[in-house]
Scaffold this active site. Structure first.
Site, mmCIF file in Angstrom:
data_model
loop_
_atom_site.group_PDB
_atom_site.id
_atom_site.type_symbol
_atom_site.label_atom_id
_atom_site.label_comp_id
_atom_site.label_asym_id
_atom_site.label_seq_id
_atom_site.Cartn_x
_atom_site.Cartn_y
_atom_site.Cartn_z
ATOM 1 N N TYR A 472 0.848 -1.207 0.000
ATOM 2 C CA TYR A 472 0.000 0.000 0.000
ATOM 3 C C TYR A 472 0.879 1.251 0.000
ATOM 4 O O TYR A 472 0.953 1.956 -0.972
ATOM 5 C CB TYR A 472 -0.963 -0.015 1.185
ATOM 6 C CG TYR A 472 -1.964 1.120 1.111
ATOM 7 C CD1 TYR A 472 -3.056 1.035 0.266
ATOM 8 C CD2 TYR A 472 -1.794 2.289 1.856
ATOM 9 C CE1 TYR A 472 -3.973 2.075 0.168
ATOM 10 C CE2 TYR A 472 -2.692 3.332 1.770
ATOM 11 C CZ TYR A 472 -3.779 3.233 0.929
ATOM 12 O OH TYR A 472 -4.676 4.271 0.819
ATOM 13 N N SER A 553 -6.502 1.135 -4.503
ATOM 14 C CA SER A 553 -6.563 2.578 -4.262
ATOM 15 C C SER A 553 -5.156 3.165 -4.413
ATOM 16 O O SER A 553 -4.575 3.102 -5.496
ATOM 17 C CB SER A 553 -7.153 2.846 -2.874
ATOM 18 O OG SER A 553 -7.568 4.176 -2.749
ATOM 19 N N ASP A 635 -17.879 3.884 -7.897
ATOM 20 C CA ASP A 635 -16.782 4.324 -7.042
ATOM 21 C C ASP A 635 -16.687 5.840 -7.138
ATOM 22 O O ASP A 635 -16.160 6.392 -8.110
ATOM 23 C CB ASP A 635 -15.461 3.682 -7.478
ATOM 24 C CG ASP A 635 -14.333 3.950 -6.484
ATOM 25 O OD1 ASP A 635 -14.498 4.842 -5.634
ATOM 26 O OD2 ASP A 635 -13.306 3.260 -6.555
ATOM 27 N N HIS A 674 -15.993 1.848 -3.962
ATOM 28 C CA HIS A 674 -14.575 1.755 -3.636
ATOM 29 C C HIS A 674 -14.257 0.503 -2.822
ATOM 30 O O HIS A 674 -13.092 0.143 -2.683
ATOM 31 C CB HIS A 674 -14.151 3.009 -2.860
ATOM 32 C CG HIS A 674 -12.676 3.234 -2.849
ATOM 33 N ND1 HIS A 674 -11.935 3.423 -3.996
ATOM 34 C CD2 HIS A 674 -11.781 3.286 -1.826
ATOM 35 C CE1 HIS A 674 -10.664 3.604 -3.677
ATOM 36 N NE2 HIS A 674 -10.541 3.507 -2.367
#
Length: 704
Positions: A472, A553, A635, A674
């Site tokens: 991430y 993301s 989203d 999302h």
């Protein structure tokens, strides 16, 4: 070789960034409602679905995922009023069900069942808050994964909804006043240009704070705070434990910093009638202040003020000058203070992160002295319940191999000893056959990076193992150990290794670690992730053609940028709802809040940071690893245009290249956003498609 859709390019369209002409041939894909965009979605899915259907073991994979997903899941019990509540999912229910008990030993009964709200499970409970007396339940519902919600209120005694319905709500608090007559919440104006249906892309600006009195029309709600000169500011409030103080936290982005204002309700003899007389205790964005508890005017906050690993301080509102602030629990020399909570009137529960593993301690709320440590294995605290007025706490422990153990502790006991309250178990999974190792490797600039490796105990380091490498690296978010059925199936049935690289940009070692992977230092994230793959190869865990990378993301940006920069290092790329156009993300929905991590192309220096790694602008002209993007048409956080533009450019640039034999695909789901609130059926389908793509493109055979 796959035949990709013929996607129109507008070669004439470009934009000038500080004297640099940047082409944007797929700008038209930013309109989600155009017929041309709808055609694009259909045509892309018409390529992706047949590819996934070709996998000979698709049905077996889906069946196995469904079987393993089908186990009871629980959250920690929590007390509100005189009753106890907990969420439970019997296994395959689309949404968790909220149960109520009159006591911990009482018969549970359904209090709120989200599954009854829609046939396909796409209407979900987004957030909720019980009134102080526990007799009222304010809840926010999201449709199809949108961040827009509608707030309603339920009477706990009668099990009936009241007449109150609040619209235009997004990124909102719900904070009841202790008289139980109403609550604070946030909303956007009717005329802000957004339809609030999950498909809009307009920027979310000028959020305001309102107070809703029960029984009143929304048009009668009282405006309590607004910031007309700062349209990007967002706010939320909570009431102090005593109910006297309204604490207002103001942010302007995603950095862990906030302004801290408060209102003393004793100074409102006529009640809440208009803009509140806020006292600006902290009126800058120098640090974060997270309310923990208070005794009268003496407040305790978790903060990173001059403490990148966080500490607990006290501030006396009667003597608010900063020279009077005191450290209650000083910053640890290495470990990061994750969160702090007050329980049993006089005790603090402090959760620390030690080398990306959670530890729990009990401290005295007056002296800050450490009283006890709760014994934990290597893993994460994924749930906690216990308020200042409660004398019992619950916490949920999980790891890569443990779906969850709920512990409880009587905080009045002379010896604080947590006991197992509930053990969560997965059918047909013997976790003693697997293990998790934590290794440390060196990144490009010499920084030591931790990584978790979970695999079979019999795994041989022969350079041939399939690996799923996850990362991430952003927004101060730490990726601590967590349980995933998908990766258990990958390990158990495909002999895979699940690797999590705790790269810079996250919060694993505090704010300095976060800053080392943001703004002008964002390249460190990509270097750290490349180095993780290189470590897996050099230590004979795998080889490039057997390494799949995945992220969502900000993590979708991560894997796309890494594939662009080092395509030869990976065999497969899976990017979920990624931020792909770094020059324009700030122009859509809540994207402006991300500039604290990414910067903004409106500023010349920051444009030069972003153009170097923006995925849609840096696709190389050489063979690319097998790639699939996942996005949802609803989203409204990372709007799907990012994935649309990236896959269109990727297919245009490499799709017809004679050396490009790996597939370049996108899976576009309908009525999903999302990720939050996604029904179980959609989660399983998506997990199956992801594993399907990975094992096909890594050429791994499965044994079922």
């Amino acid at each position: 070789m796959l035949k990709y859709p013929d996607v129109r390019r507008d070669e004439t369209f470009h934009e000038d960034y500080h004297g640099h002409k940047v082409h944007d041939p797929y700008r038209w894909l930013e309109d989600p409602d155009s017929e041309e965009t709808k055609k694009f979605v259909e045509e892309q899915n018409n390529v992706t679905v047949p590819f996934l259907n070709e996998y000979s073991k698709k049905s077996a994979l889906l069946d196995r995922l469904t079987e393993m997903w089908n186990y009871p899941k629980f959250t920690c019990p929590f007390k509100r009023g005189e009753r106890f509540y907990y969420f439970m999912n019997t296994g395959l229910q689309n949404q968790n069900v909220l149960y109520v008990q009159d006591s911990l030993d009482g018969e549970p009964r359904i209090f709120f069942d989200q599954n009854a709200l829609s046939e396909d499970g796409t209407v979900a409970l987004h957030s909720y808050k019980f009134s102080e007396n526990g007799k009222l339940f304010a809840y926010a519902l999201s449709d199809a994964g949108s961040d827009w919600v509608t707030i309603r209120v339920k009477d706990v005694e009668t099990d009936k909804d009241l007449s109150d319905v609040l619209h235009r709500v997004k990124f909102s608090c719900i904070a009841w006043t202790h008289d139980n007559l109403g609550f604070f919440y946030n909303r956007y104006a009717e005329d802000d240009g957004n339809r609030a249906d999950g498909r809009d892309t307009g920027s979310n600006l000028n959020q305001k704070l309102y107070y809703h009195r029960l029984g009143a029309e929304q048009s009668e709600d009282v405006l309590c705070a607004e910031f007309p000169d700062e349209p990007k500011w967002m706010s939320g409030v909570e009431l102090s434990d005593c109910g006297r103080y309204v604490l207002l936290s103001i942010s302007e982005g995603c950095d862990p910093v906030n302004r801290l204002w408060y209102c003393d309700r004793n100074q409102l003899p006529d009640g809440i009638k208009g803009l509140l007389p806020w006292v600006k205790l902290v009126d800058n964005f120098d640090a974060e202040y997270d309310y923990t508890t208070n005794n009268g005017s003496l407040f305790a906050f978790k903060t990173n003020l001059k403490a990148p690993r966080c500490k607990v301080i006290t501030i006396d509102f009667d003597h608010p000058e900063q020279e009077n602030w005191k450290d209650l629990v000083p910053e640890h020399e290495k470990d990061v203070l994750d969160w702090a909570a007050c329980v049993n009137q006089t005790q603090l529960i402090l959760c620390y992160m030690h080398d990306v593993k959670n530890e729990l301690f009990v401290h005295d709320v007056t002296t800050g002295e450490r009283i006890a440590q709760f014994p934990l294995e290597i893993g994460s605290i994924m749930g906690y319940s216990g308020k200042k007025k409660d004398d019992v706490v619950f916490f949920l422990f999980t790891s890569f191999l443990t779906p969850g153990t709920i512990y409880t502790c009587d905080m009045k006991a002379a010896i604080l000893e947590p006991k197992i309250f509930r053990q969560i178990e997965v059918r047909d999974f013997d976790n003693t056959q697997f293990e998790t190792r934590q290794v440390f490797y060196t990144s490009k600039d010499g920084t030591r990076i931790p990584m978790f490796l979970t695999c079979s105990k019999t795994m041989a380091q022969n350079g041939e193992n399939p690996v799923l490498l996850y990362g991430y690296g952003g927004f101060n978010i730490s990726i601590t150990p967590y349980f995933s059925v998908s990766w258990i199936v990958f390990m158990k049935h495909f002999g895979g290794i699940f690797a999590v690289a705790n790269i810079r940009g996250g919060g694993e070692y505090g704010e300095d670690w976060h800053k080392a992977g943001s703004l002008g230092s964002k390249q460190n994230c990509f270097d750290d992730f490349h180095a993780a793959a290189e470590y897996l190869v050099s230590e004979k865990y795998s080889k490039p053609s057997k390494i799949a990378i995945s992220g969502g993301s900000n993590g979708g940006l991560l894997v796309a940028a890494c594939a662009n920069q080092r395509p030869e290092l990976f065999g497969s790329v899976v990017a979920h709802v990624g931020v792909m156009d770094m020059l324009r993300f700030h122009k859509f929905t809540i994207g402006h809040a991300w500039t604290t991590d990414f910067g903004c192309s409106d500023l010349e220096e920051q444009y030069h940071w972003q153009i170097k790694y923006s995925p849609v602008h840096n696709i190389p002209n050489k063979p690319y690893p097998a790639t699939i993007l996942f996005t949802g048409d609803h989203d409204d956080r990372v709007v799907p245009l990012h994935s649309f533009k990236f896959i269109a450019q990727l297919q245009h640039q490499l799709g017809a290249h004679p050396d490009q034999t790996n597939p370049l695909l996108i899976r576009i789901d309908t009525r999903s956003g999302h990720g939050a609130g996604k029904p179980t059926s959609k989660k399983i389908e998506e997990a199956a498609d992801q594993l399907n793509f990975i094992v096909q493109t890594l050429h791994v055979d499965g044994v079922f």
